[in-house]
Write an enzyme that holds these catalytic residues in place. Structure first.
Site, PDB file in Angstrom:
ATOM      1  N   CYS A 201       0.805  -1.227   0.000  1.00 38.19           N
ATOM      2  CA  CYS A 201       0.000   0.000   0.000  1.00 38.19           C
ATOM      3  C   CYS A 201       0.835   1.272   0.000  1.00 38.19           C
ATOM      4  O   CYS A 201       0.276   2.375  -0.034  1.00 38.19           O
ATOM      5  CB  CYS A 201      -0.936  -0.005   1.207  1.00 38.19           C
ATOM      6  N   HIS A 342      -2.676   8.101   6.110  1.00 42.26           N
ATOM      7  CA  HIS A 342      -2.858   6.795   5.484  1.00 42.26           C
ATOM      8  C   HIS A 342      -4.148   6.146   5.977  1.00 42.26           C
ATOM      9  O   HIS A 342      -4.782   5.391   5.239  1.00 42.26           O
ATOM     10  CB  HIS A 342      -1.664   5.895   5.798  1.00 42.26           C
ATOM     11  N   GLU A 353      -1.411   5.720  13.883  1.00 40.82           N
ATOM     12  CA  GLU A 353      -0.989   6.838  13.038  1.00 40.82           C
ATOM     13  C   GLU A 353      -1.366   8.177  13.658  1.00 40.82           C
ATOM     14  O   GLU A 353      -0.585   9.142  13.604  1.00 40.82           O
ATOM     15  CB  GLU A 353      -1.609   6.728  11.647  1.00 40.82           C
ATOM     16  N   LYS A 376      -9.830   8.188   2.496  1.00 35.97           N
ATOM     17  CA  LYS A 376     -10.280   6.824   2.213  1.00 35.97           C
ATOM     18  C   LYS A 376     -11.752   6.612   2.563  1.00 35.97           C
ATOM     19  O   LYS A 376     -12.349   5.623   2.140  1.00 35.97           O
ATOM     20  CB  LYS A 376      -9.395   5.816   2.938  1.00 35.97           C
ATOM     21  N   HIS A 381      -9.756   1.969   0.019  1.00 35.87           N
ATOM     22  CA  HIS A 381      -8.301   1.788   0.010  1.00 35.87           C
ATOM     23  C   HIS A 381      -7.876   1.238  -1.343  1.00 35.87           C
ATOM     24  O   HIS A 381      -8.169   0.080  -1.672  1.00 35.87           O
ATOM     25  CB  HIS A 381      -7.903   0.836   1.137  1.00 35.87           C
ATOM     26  N   PHE A 441       1.829  -3.383   4.100  1.00 40.17           N
ATOM     27  CA  PHE A 441       2.157  -4.675   4.698  1.00 40.17           C
ATOM     28  C   PHE A 441       3.662  -4.917   4.544  1.00 40.17           C
ATOM     29  O   PHE A 441       4.292  -4.493   3.571  1.00 40.17           O
ATOM     30  CB  PHE A 441       1.395  -5.793   3.984  1.00 40.17           C
TER      31      PHE A 441
END
Length: 455
Positions: A201, A342, A353, A376, A381, A441
């Site tokens: 991502c 994010h 975050e 998002k 996403h 990831f």
């Protein structure tokens, strides 16, 4: 320790300042809010949502009977997705133009999204060179997170059916991530660097950051950079569902399913699309009179070195990426007006975050001076395309003086206190610099820092 870090930051800025400046001169996007930057941005600022319920035909399972398709659909716990609108209307992705061309046998959907977004970005930048030298100084850096799982699935069935000799000779070219960059370069004859990041991502952000470095170090004068993804299919949804990463509580109310920073969030909503920027050496852009949206001022990277899918609880990886981007820019954190987080709408990731941003920006965040949001909620996403599309949103926030809001933010996570809170609605404000975060990831993190070219 603080003194040493300050000394290092000054030395870093001194070395970066000697490199070529890089600016953004063109933008292109294919998103669940629409095909094109203008409809996407307009609908984002209006608070519209591009998420809908998925249907069995969205799962990209060819050659199975209706019973198998219905059973597969029923077994998927998440039945919402952020799907690119298709058709021939305004703001829709026309498959006949991008997927059914003379090269269609070697073009899968994620490649077609990249071609469409790149075409818009290049026309926006007014950069369609004919001279050989100009083409040799123009490169492409478009990555993807997954590629074409549906094509792999279809090909694998030939083994079970004992029809392996019917496998298309175009199978491998259709699934390779770097073929998005390859097709863009072939279409326009660009012979500069040809690059493709694959960092889950964070792919889109890394692709733009890497392209910036290529221009800074003289490998190219112009780079077409971004990310692309088309993974709304049965296997991808099933795989992310097994990780318990996707939203499952809002199947009956799709538009409410992606809710970053909200107390009732329960996972991300899978999306698709592409985002592409034209990056250019500042002097090169100035010489040809190009429109300049913003300047790329910082590119920070880090690794969590912790877990395959989860960030460290203290958010160290995110903080390192943000601080490195800020240090490289030479700007003070207080000069940054907007952060595009994010935040994917997962219970753990969003909170970590939020704390990381507060740690990096300190009083600037807690005073309420820093605008913060996750887009998002509107587009889901986009995986490998997320960082690129959200970087475009950050650039447009600077260019138009509008910070986007966060959709479905009804009960703000208690990690936020006082004036430190995400924007619920779009806000008109002067934004001289903006930071865009992308985390993937494997613990890969990237932060891009853009500023007005006049700073």
């Amino acid at each position: 320790m603080t003194r040493l870090r300050s000394l290092f930051s000054r030395r870093l800025f001194s070395s970066v300042a000697s490199l070529r400046r890089v600016v953004v001169t063109g933008l292109g996007a294919v998103t669940p809010l629409g095909c094109g930057v203008e409809p996407t941005w307009r609908r984002l600022i209006e608070g519209k949502c591009g998420i809908r319920a998925i249907r069995p035909e969205d799962l990209r399972i060819d050659g199975v009977d209706e019973a198998t398709l219905a059973y597969t659909y029923e077994q998927l716990p998440s039945k919402v997705a952020a799907v690119v609108p298709r058709g021939k209307g305004q703001g829709e992705f026309d498959e006949e133009v991008w997927l059914q061309s003379k090269d269609s046998k070697s073009i899968s959907a994620f490649i077609s999204y990249a071609l469409c977004a790149a075409d818009e970005a290049l026309r926006d930048a007014n950069w369609l060179p004919n001279e050989t030298e100009e083409k040799e100084r123009t490169g492409v850096s478009v990555g993807g997170g997954i590629g074409s799982i549906s094509d792999i699935f279809d090909a694998s069935k030939l083994i079970n059916e004992k029809k392996i000799r019917r496998l298309s000779p175009y199978f491998v070219p259709k699934i390779l991530i770097n073929m998005a960059s390859g097709h863009v370069s072939m279409k326009y004859g660009f012979q500069g660097p040809n690059h493709a990041a694959v960092t889950a991502c964070a792919t889109g952000a890394h692709s733009i950051g890497d392209a910036t470095r290529m221009i800074q170090f003289g490998d190219a004068d112009v780079m077409v950079a971004g990310g692309t993804e088309c993974s709304i299919d049965a296997l991808s949804i099933a795989g992310f569902s097994r990780l318990r990463a996707l939203s499952t509580k809002y199947n009956a109310t799709p538009e409410a399913s992606s809710r970053p920073f909200d107390c009732d969030r329960d996972g991300f909503v899978i999306g698709e699309g592409a985002g592409v920027m034209v990056l250019e050496a500042f002097e090169h852009a100035k010489e040809r009179g190009a429109k300049i949206y913003a300047e790329v001022r910082g590119y920070g990277m880090s690794g969590d070195a912790y877990h395959i899918t989860q960030p460290q609880n203290n958010g160290k990886g995110a903080m390192l990426a943000m601080r490195r981007a800020i240090d490289q820019s030479g700007l003070h954190p207080n000069e940054i007006g907007y952060v595009n987080a994010h935040a994917t709408s997962t219970p753990i990731g969003d909170a970590i975050e939020a704390n990381a941003i507060k740690s990096v920006f300190s009083d600037h965040a807690t005073s309420g001076a820093l605008a913060l949001s996750s887009t998002k909620g509107a587009i889901g996403h986009l995986l490998g395309a997320a960082g690129a599309v959200e970087a475009i949103f950050s650039v447009l926030a600077i260019y138009h003086g509008i910070a986007p809001g966060t959709l479905n933010l009804e009960k703000i996570d208690p990690v936020f206190e006082g004036a430190y809170a995400p924007l619920v609605h779009a806000k008109k404000m002067l934004i001289r610099a903006a930071l865009s975060n992308s985390f993937g990831f494997g613990g890969t993190n990237a932060s891009l820092l853009f500023s007005s070219p006049t700073i």
